[in-house]
Structures are given as structure tokens and as C-alpha cells.
Design a protein around this motif. Sequence first.
Motif, PDB file in Angstrom:
ATOM      1  N   GLY A   1       0.597  -1.415  -0.266  1.00 36.97           N
ATOM      2  CA  GLY A   1       0.014  -0.107  -0.155  1.00 36.97           C
ATOM      3  C   GLY A   1       1.045   1.433   0.107  1.00 36.97           C
ATOM      4  O   GLY A   1       0.628   2.446   0.037  1.00 36.97           O
ATOM      5  N   LYS A   2       2.131   1.439  -0.209  1.00 34.86           N
ATOM      6  CA  LYS A   2       2.856   2.174  -0.012  1.00 34.86           C
ATOM      7  C   LYS A   2       3.773   2.710  -1.223  1.00 34.86           C
ATOM      8  O   LYS A   2       4.142   1.322  -2.129  1.00 34.86           O
ATOM      9  CB  LYS A   2       3.619   1.575   1.081  1.00 34.86           C
ATOM     10  CG  LYS A   2       3.257   2.440   2.746  1.00 34.86           C
ATOM     11  CD  LYS A   2       4.011   2.507   3.596  1.00 34.86           C
ATOM     12  CE  LYS A   2       4.024   2.331   5.246  1.00 34.86           C
ATOM     13  NZ  LYS A   2       4.320   3.171   6.376  1.00 34.86           N
ATOM     14  N   GLU A   3       4.232   3.462  -1.374  1.00 35.94           N
ATOM     15  CA  GLU A   3       5.042   3.848  -3.084  1.00 35.94           C
ATOM     16  C   GLU A   3       6.524   3.391  -2.544  1.00 35.94           C
ATOM     17  O   GLU A   3       7.156   2.922  -1.518  1.00 35.94           O
ATOM     18  CB  GLU A   3       5.106   5.304  -3.192  1.00 35.94           C
ATOM     19  CG  GLU A   3       3.708   5.665  -3.498  1.00 35.94           C
ATOM     20  CD  GLU A   3       4.169   7.405  -3.956  1.00 35.94           C
ATOM     21  OE1 GLU A   3       3.246   8.088  -4.545  1.00 35.94           O
ATOM     22  OE2 GLU A   3       5.324   8.112  -4.037  1.00 35.94           O
ATOM     23  N   ARG A   4       6.959   2.819  -3.786  1.00 38.06           N
ATOM     24  CA  ARG A   4       8.148   2.450  -3.723  1.00 38.06           C
ATOM     25  C   ARG A   4       9.316   3.650  -2.648  1.00 38.06           C
ATOM     26  O   ARG A   4       9.114   5.208  -3.359  1.00 38.06           O
ATOM     27  CB  ARG A   4       9.151   1.676  -4.123  1.00 38.06           C
ATOM     28  CG  ARG A   4      10.356   1.591  -5.070  1.00 38.06           C
ATOM     29  CD  ARG A   4      10.633   0.605  -5.887  1.00 38.06           C
ATOM     30  NE  ARG A   4       9.987  -0.069  -6.453  1.00 38.06           N
ATOM     31  CZ  ARG A   4       9.832  -1.089  -7.356  1.00 38.06           C
ATOM     32  NH1 ARG A   4      11.052  -1.194  -8.078  1.00 38.06           N
ATOM     33  NH2 ARG A   4       8.947  -2.458  -7.798  1.00 38.06           N
ATOM     34  N   GLU A   5      10.207   3.260  -2.046  1.00 37.78           N
ATOM     35  CA  GLU A   5      10.889   4.495  -1.244  1.00 37.78           C
ATOM     36  C   GLU A   5      12.382   3.971  -2.103  1.00 37.78           C
ATOM     37  O   GLU A   5      12.650   2.865  -1.655  1.00 37.78           O
ATOM     38  CB  GLU A   5      10.667   3.895   0.409  1.00 37.78           C
ATOM     39  CG  GLU A   5      11.266   4.517   1.790  1.00 37.78           C
ATOM     40  CD  GLU A   5      11.147   4.902   3.054  1.00 37.78           C
ATOM     41  OE1 GLU A   5      11.517   5.473   3.290  1.00 37.78           O
ATOM     42  OE2 GLU A   5      10.670   3.583   3.132  1.00 37.78           O
TER      43      GLU A   5
END
Length: 124
Positions: free
Chosen positions: A42-46
Motif C-alpha cells: 500500500g505504499k510507494e517505493r522508497e
Amino acid sequence: QVHMAESGGGLVQAGGSLRLSCAASGLTFSRYCLGWFRQAPGKEREFVAAISRGDSNTYYGDSAKGRFTISRDDAKNTMYLQMNSLKPEDAAVYYCAADLTSRLSTWSREYDYWGQGTQVTVSS
């Protein structure tokens, strides 16, 4: 054909350590800036960390500073990420990547080649 493969992921308790490896083939490894990224559900690539070609300068994302260490061994075509003091929020799929044109990059769009990822799970 370029191939990058991560290994070393797994389940670790909070406060523990893991060492990720990224083995590459099919490219002149020493010519590439290398990076680690991660992506949680659920998160963007970091961006996690990057290491330059040549002088092996390093740069870390805020979440990695003081806890993670990136390194490379050009003779073995391998990059590493030593992760210490792991936290539950570090849980993600970790990807290694190679960038031919940048000296040191934090932008995923600039990376040319990617591995398939390795899962890191941190239990609290």
C-alpha cells in the motif's frame, strides 16, 4: 542479458539484523551506481541507500541513516545492505537496482536494472 538477484531477506525480531545481498550478471558492475529501495504494501517505493561507482560514496534515506550500511564488492559483482536495529516499519520488499548514467541517485526512475526483490519481515 542483465540479471540482478537479491537474497538474505527473512523474518527477524525487532532490534535484530539482516544482511541483504544483490548479485548481478551481464553488466560491467563497476560502472554502475547501485541502490536499494523498498516497498511496503500500500505504499510507494522508497529510496533506502545508494553507492556510487568508483569512489563508493554512499547516501542514505532518512529511515536508513545510522542503522543501515550499503557496500559493494566489484570483484564479486555484488552489493550488500547491512541492516541493524530493525524496526517493524522496516518490513517491506527490498529491491536492488543499477544506474549507468548517474553518479549517485536516489530516484528510482533513473535506475536501469532491477532485481525481483526479497521480503523482509520484522516482528515486534
